[in-house]
Design a protein around this motif. Structure first.
Motif, PDB file in Angstrom:
ATOM      1  N   GLY A 244     128.333  60.776  24.915  1.00  0.00           N
ATOM      2  CA  GLY A 244     127.394  61.797  25.372  1.00  0.00           C
ATOM      3  C   GLY A 244     127.319  62.980  24.436  1.00  0.00           C
ATOM      4  N   VAL A 245     127.592  62.741  23.154  1.00  0.00           N
ATOM      5  CA  VAL A 245     127.580  63.814  22.155  1.00  0.00           C
ATOM      6  C   VAL A 245     126.166  64.384  22.025  1.00  0.00           C
ATOM      7  CG1 VAL A 245     127.916  64.338  19.710  1.00  0.00           C
ATOM      8  CG2 VAL A 245     129.498  62.799  20.890  1.00  0.00           C
ATOM      9  N   PRO A 246     126.020  65.704  22.012  1.00  0.00           N
ATOM     10  CA  PRO A 246     124.689  66.285  21.827  1.00  0.00           C
ATOM     11  C   PRO A 246     124.114  65.988  20.449  1.00  0.00           C
ATOM     12  CG  PRO A 246     126.222  67.898  22.737  1.00  0.00           C
ATOM     13  CD  PRO A 246     127.046  66.727  22.292  1.00  0.00           C
ATOM     14  N   LYS A 247     122.824  66.101  20.337  1.00  0.00           N
ATOM     15  CA  LYS A 247     122.148  65.964  19.051  1.00  0.00           C
ATOM     16  C   LYS A 247     122.596  67.093  18.129  1.00  0.00           C
ATOM     17  CE  LYS A 247     117.750  65.064  19.349  1.00  0.00           C
ATOM     18  NZ  LYS A 247     117.539  63.722  18.754  1.00  0.00           N
ATOM     19  N   ASN A 248     122.838  66.755  16.865  1.00  0.00           N
ATOM     20  CA  ASN A 248     123.145  67.776  15.866  1.00  0.00           C
ATOM     21  C   ASN A 248     121.831  68.250  15.258  1.00  0.00           C
ATOM     22  OD1 ASN A 248     123.925  69.360  13.694  1.00  0.00           O
ATOM     23  ND2 ASN A 248     125.446  67.921  12.915  1.00  0.00           N
ATOM     24  N   PRO A 249     121.390  69.467  15.560  1.00  0.00           N
ATOM     25  CA  PRO A 249     120.063  69.913  15.099  1.00  0.00           C
ATOM     26  C   PRO A 249     119.982  70.067  13.582  1.00  0.00           C
ATOM     27  CG  PRO A 249     121.266  71.734  16.095  1.00  0.00           C
ATOM     28  CD  PRO A 249     122.057  70.494  16.368  1.00  0.00           C
ATOM     29  N   LEU A 250     121.143  70.121  12.892  1.00  0.00           N
ATOM     30  CA  LEU A 250     121.158  70.278  11.441  1.00  0.00           C
ATOM     31  C   LEU A 250     121.316  68.951  10.710  1.00  0.00           C
ATOM     32  CD1 LEU A 250     123.323  73.516  11.150  1.00  0.00           C
ATOM     33  CD2 LEU A 250     120.833  73.296  11.157  1.00  0.00           C
ATOM     34  N   ASN A 251     121.408  67.855  11.451  1.00  0.00           N
ATOM     35  CA  ASN A 251     121.433  66.527  10.846  1.00  0.00           C
ATOM     36  C   ASN A 251     120.109  66.308  10.103  1.00  0.00           C
ATOM     37  OD1 ASN A 251     121.221  63.688  10.364  1.00  0.00           O
ATOM     38  ND2 ASN A 251     122.498  63.252  12.143  1.00  0.00           N
ATOM     39  N   PRO A 252     120.133  65.921   8.818  1.00  0.00           N
ATOM     40  CA  PRO A 252     118.882  65.721   8.083  1.00  0.00           C
ATOM     41  C   PRO A 252     117.921  64.761   8.783  1.00  0.00           C
ATOM     42  CG  PRO A 252     120.718  65.702   6.569  1.00  0.00           C
ATOM     43  CD  PRO A 252     121.314  65.753   7.946  1.00  0.00           C
ATOM     44  N   ALA A 253     118.455  63.756   9.490  1.00  0.00           N
ATOM     45  CA  ALA A 253     117.583  62.824  10.205  1.00  0.00           C
ATOM     46  C   ALA A 253     116.854  63.522  11.344  1.00  0.00           C
ATOM     47  CB  ALA A 253     118.408  61.654  10.744  1.00  0.00           C
ATOM     48  N   THR A 254     117.527  64.449  12.009  1.00  0.00           N
ATOM     49  CA  THR A 254     116.898  65.194  13.102  1.00  0.00           C
ATOM     50  C   THR A 254     115.888  66.203  12.573  1.00  0.00           C
ATOM     51  OG1 THR A 254     118.861  64.929  14.481  1.00  0.00           O
ATOM     52  CG2 THR A 254     117.361  66.709  15.064  1.00  0.00           C
ATOM     53  N   ILE A 255     116.207  66.805  11.427  1.00  0.00           N
ATOM     54  CA  ILE A 255     115.261  67.740  10.808  1.00  0.00           C
ATOM     55  C   ILE A 255     113.985  67.009  10.412  1.00  0.00           C
ATOM     56  CG2 ILE A 255     114.874  69.222   8.796  1.00  0.00           C
ATOM     57  CD1 ILE A 255     117.858  69.925   8.924  1.00  0.00           C
ATOM     58  N   ALA A 256     114.142  65.797   9.887  1.00  0.00           N
ATOM     59  CA  ALA A 256     112.973  65.010   9.482  1.00  0.00           C
ATOM     60  C   ALA A 256     112.190  64.499  10.677  1.00  0.00           C
ATOM     61  CB  ALA A 256     113.414  63.844   8.606  1.00  0.00           C
ATOM     62  N   ASP A 257     112.894  64.191  11.763  1.00  0.00           N
ATOM     63  CA  ASP A 257     112.258  63.657  12.962  1.00  0.00           C
ATOM     64  C   ASP A 257     113.002  64.173  14.180  1.00  0.00           C
ATOM     65  OD1 ASP A 257     111.115  62.268  15.037  1.00  0.00           O
ATOM     66  OD2 ASP A 257     111.813  60.283  14.393  1.00  0.00           O
ATOM     67  N   PRO A 258     112.501  65.216  14.835  1.00  0.00           N
ATOM     68  CA  PRO A 258     113.206  65.809  15.981  1.00  0.00           C
ATOM     69  C   PRO A 258     113.439  64.839  17.129  1.00  0.00           C
ATOM     70  CG  PRO A 258     111.535  67.306  15.154  1.00  0.00           C
ATOM     71  CD  PRO A 258     111.318  66.008  14.444  1.00  0.00           C
ATOM     72  N   THR A 259     112.715  63.723  17.152  1.00  0.00           N
ATOM     73  CA  THR A 259     112.922  62.737  18.218  1.00  0.00           C
ATOM     74  C   THR A 259     114.021  61.728  17.874  1.00  0.00           C
ATOM     75  OG1 THR A 259     111.292  61.135  17.381  1.00  0.00           O
ATOM     76  CG2 THR A 259     110.475  62.929  18.792  1.00  0.00           C
ATOM     77  N   PHE A 260     114.604  61.840  16.688  1.00  0.00           N
ATOM     78  CA  PHE A 260     115.623  60.878  16.266  1.00  0.00           C
ATOM     79  C   PHE A 260     116.783  60.868  17.250  1.00  0.00           C
ATOM     80  CE2 PHE A 260     119.741  60.269  14.107  1.00  0.00           C
ATOM     81  CZ  PHE A 260     119.598  58.952  13.698  1.00  0.00           C
ATOM     82  N   ALA A 261     117.214  59.674  17.619  1.00  0.00           N
ATOM     83  CA  ALA A 261     118.402  59.486  18.460  1.00  0.00           C
ATOM     84  C   ALA A 261     119.105  58.232  17.966  1.00  0.00           C
ATOM     85  CB  ALA A 261     118.020  59.352  19.928  1.00  0.00           C
ATOM     86  N   ASP A 262     120.328  58.384  17.538  1.00  0.00           N
ATOM     87  CA  ASP A 262     121.058  57.305  16.878  1.00  0.00           C
ATOM     88  C   ASP A 262     121.430  56.204  17.874  1.00  0.00           C
ATOM     89  OD1 ASP A 262     122.842  55.714  15.443  1.00  0.00           O
ATOM     90  OD2 ASP A 262     123.703  57.421  14.374  1.00  0.00           O
ATOM     91  N   PRO A 263     120.920  54.981  17.696  1.00  0.00           N
ATOM     92  CA  PRO A 263     121.209  53.906  18.655  1.00  0.00           C
ATOM     93  C   PRO A 263     122.565  53.257  18.468  1.00  0.00           C
ATOM     94  CG  PRO A 263     119.795  53.066  16.920  1.00  0.00           C
ATOM     95  CD  PRO A 263     119.968  54.550  16.662  1.00  0.00           C
ATOM     96  N   GLY A 264     123.225  53.530  17.334  1.00  0.00           N
ATOM     97  CA  GLY A 264     124.565  53.006  17.113  1.00  0.00           C
ATOM     98  C   GLY A 264     124.635  51.498  17.152  1.00  0.00           C
TER      99      GLY A 264
END
Length: 374
Positions: A244-264
């Motif tokens: 349940g780790v929160p999204k890291n807003p400074l992750n380059p993937a999140t910066i490029a796409d705010p909807t990014f969610a890592d499916p692992g």
């Protein structure tokens, strides 16, 4: 829940690995391990001759990311190509050699390498060797265009003679596999997986824990339920969890796409062709990392990042998250992936502040390089 039988088998296997690593540490590296060391630290094994394995997996910080500023932000390291980023923080390259071939044991997926398990071991029979091959050809990491180019770079190195001797088959694929196996051998060696922490010397009766460290270990094994997944002595069970780790807003993937969610793991299983009833229940799960060297750092103010996306910046923070994630009013952001969150072993543990600090104190005993008193 993890079965007692599985944990007993894992503990036995880990103990064998520990004995082997200690034996290796007492002598010099084998020729294969030495070749792996040369490969691991060679910055020329990248597209722009500027990145080695050690660039993201440095011994000074427990074989993970060595840049405090990067860790304090997105925690994802730039590749050989400027502006090329992955989407996860570097896991430790140490203490991974006992991870089994990825398999579903009837209850959960176990083994493999990378946060998502995609280095399965299904090809070489060794997940660590398969993992070692991956970054060289990943365009977001070392970015070499193909295995033939990688082999040519090794043949142009000052350790080429050793490479030819240990990898005599001229077939490109065979030499590519040989590179992976050599790096895996080095990562298994006593130079990387050292077993020289205060905890290790305490096990041998050569170090004494403080009262706080003993309290933390007791909590780790009991009330805090850490040991359900972080099984001693390697402090992992090689399984997968969504914390349940929160999204890291400074992750380059999140910066490029705010909807990014890592499916692992779920994402890997989906792309591997497994049906939805298999991959869906694994969506958002990432591999349980070892806690060895979790606090190893070159100086006290150095920032280390924790979790697959590096959201947490201190042991105190992540322990508090484990304890209070589901406590009303705790203030934690929503999970990056809301499906399949582990709510049985964490989230509302009922630890007080002193207990949290005791667990942190115990975690700090897991750093290699401890020198016992004579």
């Amino acid at each position: 829940m993890r079965t007692k039988l599985y944990l007993a088998v894992l503990l036995a296997a880990a103990t064998i690995l520990a004995i082997a690593a200690v034996a290796s540490a007492q002598g010099s590296l084998t020729p294969q391990e030495e070749l792996g060391e040369n490969l691991f630290f060679d910055v020329n094994l990248s597209l722009n001759n500027n990145q080695s394995c050690a660039t993201c997996h440095s011994p000074s910080v427990g074989w993970t990311g060595p840049d405090s500023a990067i860790n304090a932000a997105g925690a994802v390291y730039e590749g050989s190509i400027p502006g090329a980023f992955g989407d996860r923080k570097p896991p430790s390259a140490a203490y991974a050699g006992d991870s089994p071939i990825l398999d579903f044991d009837g209850e959960m997926w176990v083994g493999g390498m990378f946060w998502d398990g995609r280095a399965t071991g299904w090809t070489l029979g060794d997940p660590l060797a398969e993992q070692a091959k991956g970054p060289f050809l990943n365009p977001k990491e070392q970015a070499i265009p193909d295995a033939a180019t990688l082999v040519a770079k090794v043949l142009a190195s000052d350790y080429a003679d050793d490479f030819i001797e240990l990898c005599p088959d001229p077939d490109i694929l065979e030499r590519y596999n040989c590179i992976g196996r050599a790096i895996a051998a080095y990562e298994r060696s006593g130079e990387v997986s050292m077993f020289t922490s205060k905890y290790d010397y305490w096990l041998k009766g050569r170090a004494r824990f403080t009262g706080q460290e003993i309290w933390g270990m007791t909590l780790f094994r009991g009330k805090a339920q850490c040991a359900a997944c972080h099984v001693e002595p390697l402090f992992t069970d090689f399984t997968y969890d969504n914390l349940g780790v929160p999204k890291n807003p400074l992750n380059p993937a999140t910066i490029a796409d705010p909807t990014f969610a890592d499916p692992g793991l779920g994402g890997f299983l989906m792309h591997s062709g497994f049906p939805e009833d298999v991959y869906g229940v694994e969506w958002g799960k990432h591999k349980v990392p070892t806690l060895r060297n979790v606090d190893l750092r070159p100086f006290n103010s150095f920032t280390k990042a924790y979790s697959h996306n590096g959201y947490f910046k201190s042991l105190e923070e992540i322990v508090h998250f484990y304890n209070t994630r589901d406590v009303p009013g705790a203030g934690w952001p929503a999970p990056e992936v809301s499906a399949n969150v582990n709510t049985t072993e964490m989230g509302n543990l009922g630890l007080n502040h002193g207990e949290e600090l005791a667990i942190v104190a115990f975690l700090k005993t897991l750093s290699d390089g401890f020198v016992p008193k004579k």
